[in-house]
Every structure is written in structure tokens, then in C-alpha cells.
Design a protein around this motif. Sequence first.
Motif, mmCIF file in Angstrom:
data_model
loop_
_atom_site.group_PDB
_atom_site.id
_atom_site.type_symbol
_atom_site.label_atom_id
_atom_site.label_comp_id
_atom_site.label_asym_id
_atom_site.label_seq_id
_atom_site.Cartn_x
_atom_site.Cartn_y
_atom_site.Cartn_z
ATOM 1 N N ASP A 284 0.814 -1.216 0.000
ATOM 2 C CA ASP A 284 0.000 0.000 0.000
ATOM 3 C C ASP A 284 0.847 1.265 0.000
ATOM 4 O O ASP A 284 0.413 2.303 -0.472
ATOM 5 C CB ASP A 284 -0.947 0.027 1.206
ATOM 6 C CG ASP A 284 -2.153 -0.864 1.021
ATOM 7 O OD1 ASP A 284 -2.484 -1.192 -0.145
ATOM 8 O OD2 ASP A 284 -2.772 -1.241 2.031
ATOM 9 N N VAL B 168 1.795 1.739 -4.077
ATOM 10 C CA VAL B 168 0.905 1.548 -5.223
ATOM 11 C C VAL B 168 0.360 2.829 -5.835
ATOM 12 O O VAL B 168 -0.178 2.790 -6.932
ATOM 13 C CB VAL B 168 -0.282 0.618 -4.875
ATOM 14 C CG1 VAL B 168 0.219 -0.748 -4.514
ATOM 15 C CG2 VAL B 168 -1.145 1.194 -3.780
ATOM 16 N N GLU B 169 0.501 3.945 -5.175
ATOM 17 C CA GLU B 169 -0.061 5.187 -5.711
ATOM 18 C C GLU B 169 0.764 5.754 -6.855
ATOM 19 O O GLU B 169 0.283 6.577 -7.621
ATOM 20 C CB GLU B 169 -0.208 6.227 -4.596
ATOM 21 C CG GLU B 169 -1.149 5.788 -3.491
ATOM 22 C CD GLU B 169 -2.547 5.439 -3.996
ATOM 23 O OE1 GLU B 169 -3.060 6.143 -4.891
ATOM 24 O OE2 GLU B 169 -3.124 4.463 -3.495
ATOM 25 N N SER B 170 2.012 5.350 -6.985
ATOM 26 C CA SER B 170 2.853 5.821 -8.089
ATOM 27 C C SER B 170 3.591 4.623 -8.685
ATOM 28 O O SER B 170 3.515 3.510 -8.174
ATOM 29 C CB SER B 170 3.845 6.878 -7.583
ATOM 30 O OG SER B 170 4.665 6.337 -6.580
ATOM 31 N N ASP B 171 4.310 4.859 -9.771
ATOM 32 C CA ASP B 171 5.043 3.788 -10.439
ATOM 33 C C ASP B 171 6.084 3.182 -9.504
ATOM 34 O O ASP B 171 6.718 3.896 -8.720
ATOM 35 C CB ASP B 171 5.752 4.326 -11.680
ATOM 36 C CG ASP B 171 4.777 4.796 -12.743
ATOM 37 O OD1 ASP B 171 3.575 4.500 -12.619
ATOM 38 O OD2 ASP B 171 5.221 5.464 -13.695
ATOM 39 N N ASP C 181 -5.765 -6.364 -6.192
ATOM 40 C CA ASP C 181 -6.654 -5.558 -7.019
ATOM 41 C C ASP C 181 -5.867 -4.834 -8.110
ATOM 42 O O ASP C 181 -4.639 -4.839 -8.124
ATOM 43 C CB ASP C 181 -7.366 -4.502 -6.161
ATOM 44 C CG ASP C 181 -8.266 -5.115 -5.119
ATOM 45 O OD1 ASP C 181 -8.728 -6.252 -5.341
ATOM 46 O OD2 ASP C 181 -8.491 -4.455 -4.092
ATOM 47 N N ARG C 182 -6.601 -4.172 -8.964
ATOM 48 C CA ARG C 182 -5.994 -3.428 -10.056
ATOM 49 C C ARG C 182 -5.007 -2.385 -9.545
ATOM 50 O O ARG C 182 -3.972 -2.136 -10.150
ATOM 51 C CB ARG C 182 -7.073 -2.750 -10.902
ATOM 52 C CG ARG C 182 -6.503 -2.020 -12.093
ATOM 53 C CD ARG C 182 -7.597 -1.402 -12.946
ATOM 54 N NE ARG C 182 -7.038 -0.790 -14.115
ATOM 55 C CZ ARG C 182 -6.509 0.431 -14.142
ATOM 56 N NH1 ARG C 182 -6.470 1.159 -13.039
ATOM 57 N NH2 ARG C 182 -6.010 0.928 -15.254
ATOM 58 N N LYS C 183 -5.295 -1.769 -8.403
ATOM 59 C CA LYS C 183 -4.414 -0.718 -7.892
ATOM 60 C C LYS C 183 -3.010 -1.242 -7.603
ATOM 61 O O LYS C 183 -2.050 -0.487 -7.658
ATOM 62 C CB LYS C 183 -5.007 -0.044 -6.663
ATOM 63 C CG LYS C 183 -4.937 -0.829 -5.379
ATOM 64 C CD LYS C 183 -5.483 -0.006 -4.225
ATOM 65 C CE LYS C 183 -5.207 -0.681 -2.906
ATOM 66 N NZ LYS C 183 -5.583 0.135 -1.774
ATOM 67 N N TYR C 184 -2.874 -2.533 -7.305
ATOM 68 C CA TYR C 184 -1.553 -3.101 -7.043
ATOM 69 C C TYR C 184 -0.822 -3.450 -8.329
ATOM 70 O O TYR C 184 0.390 -3.524 -8.349
ATOM 71 C CB TYR C 184 -1.669 -4.350 -6.165
ATOM 72 C CG TYR C 184 -2.235 -4.055 -4.809
ATOM 73 C CD1 TYR C 184 -1.457 -3.493 -3.822
ATOM 74 C CD2 TYR C 184 -3.570 -4.307 -4.534
ATOM 75 C CE1 TYR C 184 -1.979 -3.194 -2.579
ATOM 76 C CE2 TYR C 184 -4.104 -4.020 -3.296
ATOM 77 C CZ TYR C 184 -3.306 -3.460 -2.327
ATOM 78 O OH TYR C 184 -3.830 -3.153 -1.106
ATOM 79 N N ARG C 185 -1.549 -3.693 -9.394
ATOM 80 C CA ARG C 185 -0.936 -4.121 -10.654
ATOM 81 C C ARG C 185 -0.702 -2.984 -11.638
ATOM 82 O O ARG C 185 0.205 -3.068 -12.462
ATOM 83 C CB ARG C 185 -1.815 -5.183 -11.313
ATOM 84 C CG ARG C 185 -1.910 -6.455 -10.503
ATOM 85 C CD ARG C 185 -2.637 -7.541 -11.259
ATOM 86 N NE ARG C 185 -3.999 -7.185 -11.592
ATOM 87 C CZ ARG C 185 -5.075 -7.746 -11.075
ATOM 88 N NH1 ARG C 185 -4.936 -8.688 -10.178
ATOM 89 N NH2 ARG C 185 -6.268 -7.373 -11.438
ATOM 90 N N LYS C 186 -1.491 -1.927 -11.566
ATOM 91 C CA LYS C 186 -1.438 -0.919 -12.628
ATOM 92 C C LYS C 186 -0.155 -0.099 -12.637
ATOM 93 O O LYS C 186 0.288 0.318 -13.693
ATOM 94 C CB LYS C 186 -2.653 0.000 -12.567
ATOM 95 C CG LYS C 186 -2.635 1.009 -11.453
ATOM 96 C CD LYS C 186 -3.820 1.932 -11.535
ATOM 97 C CE LYS C 186 -3.746 2.974 -10.433
ATOM 98 N NZ LYS C 186 -4.798 3.932 -10.523
ATOM 99 N N ASN C 187 0.470 0.139 -11.492
ATOM 100 C CA ASN C 187 1.661 0.975 -11.460
ATOM 101 C C ASN C 187 2.965 0.195 -11.390
ATOM 102 O O ASN C 187 4.027 0.791 -11.252
ATOM 103 C CB ASN C 187 1.581 1.967 -10.290
ATOM 104 C CG ASN C 187 0.570 3.057 -10.552
ATOM 105 O OD1 ASN C 187 0.335 3.443 -11.687
ATOM 106 N ND2 ASN C 187 -0.056 3.551 -9.497
#
Length: 171
Positions: free
Chosen positions: A107, A110-113, A140-146
Motif C-alpha cells: 500500500d 501503489v499510488e505511483s510507479d 486488485d488493479r491498484k496493485y498491478r497498474k503501477n
Amino acid sequence: MEEQYRQWKRKAIGELAAGYGGGAGERMDMQTLASLERRLTYNDFKAAVMQGDDGGRLLNYVNANVIFQAGVDFESKPMVVFCACSLPSPREVDYDRLLNLIIFRLDEFVESDYTVVMFTSGAQHNPGWNWMMKAYGRLDRKYRKNVKNVYVVHPSMWSKLVFRILGRIVR
């Protein structure tokens, strides 16, 4: 994670209601229960999971040996090191709680790359397939997207197999 939070909240409210000492056999009314439910936040759940039954020893072990930040990469993205070779024995540790601690640690990033570096060689304790699929489903997507890069250092046959199978599922 949401389901586990809801289950924890129901259990905590039940324990509080059972221990309610309103006097002379009184029961807790719905208004008091609703007030308790509003006060039990996700941060309370997170703190309870982190503390656990062992006084936070597993949390300290996870943060020091399993997942931690090791500086930044050449693009100034934080590098998160995941040492699968340091996973504790499933006989000694509840892997569901371990997964929660790993997710809580992620956590922070996950907010940035960010970049993930995995060390898998020499692992004495490999989690089972059911746990691996459950863990992947919980991310979730928030953990994978960045996640911009994943480097696997000295991959073992087990990790090669996992990445090959998950690579086919994800596509």
C-alpha cells in the motif's frame, strides 16, 4: 481484503456486545451497536492484523526479510524487493495473515510507479497453488497498474512455472 475486513468487524462487534456490562443483565441496544460499527474503521482492522497474536513479530519479520524498499531504480521509481526465499514455514505462520501484511506493505507504493525485484532461488517453503491463486486474486488493479518492471533474480523452477502459468492466465 474487503470481505476479511467485514468479517473482522462482525467478530469485533460480537465480542464487544458479548462483553457489554450495561448492568443487571441488560443487552446492548441497536443504537449502541450502530455507534460501535461506525467507530471500527479499516485502520483498526489493519492495526489488529499487524499486531496479531505474536505481538507484531511476524510484521517485523515481513518488513525486514520478505518485502522492503531497496532504494530507487534508474528512473527514480522505488524498488520493492520481494524475497520469496525468506517466506516462513506455513506450519508456523498463517499465510492469510502473511498475505495481508504483504499487501499492507505494498500500500505504501501503489499510488505511483514502482519496480518489483523478486528473489526466489533457495526457497525452503513454497506456498501451495491454492494460496498462489488466492493471493493473485486478492491483488486488485491498484496493485498491478503501477508496476512498471518485474525482475526475477535467479529464478527457480517453481517460480518459472508460476510465472509461465500466470502469464497465460493474465493474457
